[in-house]
Design a protein around this motif. Structure first.
Motif, short mmCIF file in Angstrom:
data_model
loop_
_atom_site.label_atom_id
_atom_site.label_comp_id
_atom_site.label_asym_id
_atom_site.label_seq_id
_atom_site.Cartn_x
_atom_site.Cartn_y
_atom_site.Cartn_z
N UNK A 65 -18.11 15.30 50.19
CA UNK A 65 -18.39 14.03 49.53
C UNK A 65 -19.57 13.33 50.20
N UNK A 66 -20.35 12.62 49.41
CA UNK A 66 -21.54 11.95 49.92
C UNK A 66 -21.20 10.90 50.97
N UNK A 67 -20.14 10.16 50.77
CA UNK A 67 -19.78 9.10 51.72
C UNK A 67 -18.99 9.60 52.92
N UNK A 68 -18.49 10.84 52.85
CA UNK A 68 -17.67 11.39 53.93
C UNK A 68 -18.16 12.78 54.29
N UNK A 69 -19.30 12.89 54.96
CA UNK A 69 -19.86 14.22 55.25
C UNK A 69 -19.06 15.00 56.29
N UNK A 70 -18.14 14.35 56.97
CA UNK A 70 -17.35 15.04 57.99
C UNK A 70 -16.02 15.55 57.47
N UNK A 71 -15.83 15.53 56.15
CA UNK A 71 -14.64 16.10 55.53
C UNK A 71 -15.08 17.17 54.55
N UNK A 72 -14.61 18.39 54.79
CA UNK A 72 -14.97 19.53 53.95
C UNK A 72 -13.74 19.97 53.17
N UNK A 73 -13.95 20.26 51.89
CA UNK A 73 -12.88 20.72 51.01
C UNK A 73 -13.17 22.16 50.58
N UNK A 74 -12.22 23.03 50.85
CA UNK A 74 -12.27 24.41 50.39
C UNK A 74 -11.15 24.56 49.36
N UNK A 75 -11.50 24.91 48.13
CA UNK A 75 -10.52 25.01 47.05
C UNK A 75 -10.60 26.40 46.45
N UNK A 76 -9.44 27.03 46.30
CA UNK A 76 -9.37 28.35 45.69
C UNK A 76 -8.47 28.27 44.47
N UNK A 77 -8.99 28.68 43.31
CA UNK A 77 -8.24 28.70 42.06
C UNK A 77 -8.18 30.14 41.58
N UNK A 78 -6.97 30.63 41.34
CA UNK A 78 -6.78 32.00 40.89
C UNK A 78 -5.87 31.99 39.68
N UNK A 79 -6.33 32.59 38.59
CA UNK A 79 -5.53 32.72 37.37
C UNK A 79 -5.46 34.20 37.03
N UNK A 80 -4.38 34.89 37.48
CA UNK A 80 -4.22 36.29 37.10
C UNK A 80 -4.00 36.40 35.59
N UNK A 81 -4.37 37.52 35.02
CA UNK A 81 -4.37 37.73 33.58
C UNK A 81 -3.25 37.08 32.79
N UNK A 82 -2.02 37.51 32.98
CA UNK A 82 -0.89 37.00 32.20
C UNK A 82 0.08 36.17 33.04
N UNK A 83 -0.36 35.70 34.18
CA UNK A 83 0.53 34.95 35.07
C UNK A 83 0.08 33.50 35.19
#
Length: 118
Positions: A65-83
């Motif tokens: 975030x621009x106002x909070x450069x000392x906070x990093x967000x790592x986000x992982x989104x996984x959508x398996x085929x039929x799950x």
């Protein structure tokens, strides 16, 4: 007359169950978005690491975030085929000197992370 009833019932049953069977036969790709976060890489994080060292282990963060450069967000989104879709996140905090001071999210830190605190 009897064979017409059997054919009609068979046709109705086939159309009612056909959608669910066909849906499973259709190939759906796995959808990966965001960061690929490996638990072994998270376990290698240590208290006091610099931003460059963290970036070397995990790659660039998904969001800073621009106002909070000392906070990093790592986000992982996984959508398996039929799950069902799965989303995991890892939030890292750095002090003003750029050293790692905190971690929270869906991944557990390794023992080395806490040993460095003591």
């Amino acid at each position: 007359m009897r064979w017409k009833h059997i054919a009609a019932v068979s046709l109705v049953l086939a159309t009612m169950t056909g959608c669910s069977l066909v849906d499973k036969l259709v190939y759906r790709i796995d959808i990966n978005q965001g960061n690929y976060i490996d638990q072994t890489a998270v376990e290698e994080l240590k208290f006091g690491m610099t931003k460059e060292q963290v970036k070397f282990l995990l790659g660039p963060p998904m969001l800073v975030e621009a106002g909070f450069p000392n906070t990093w967000y790592f986000v992982q989104y996984l959508k398996p085929g039929h799950e069902e879709a799965q989303q995991k996140e890892l939030i890292l905090s750095f002090d003003n000197n750029g050293q790692l001071v905190g971690m929270k999210g869906d991944y557990s830190p390794g023992a080395s992370f806490f040993k460095a605190i003591q």
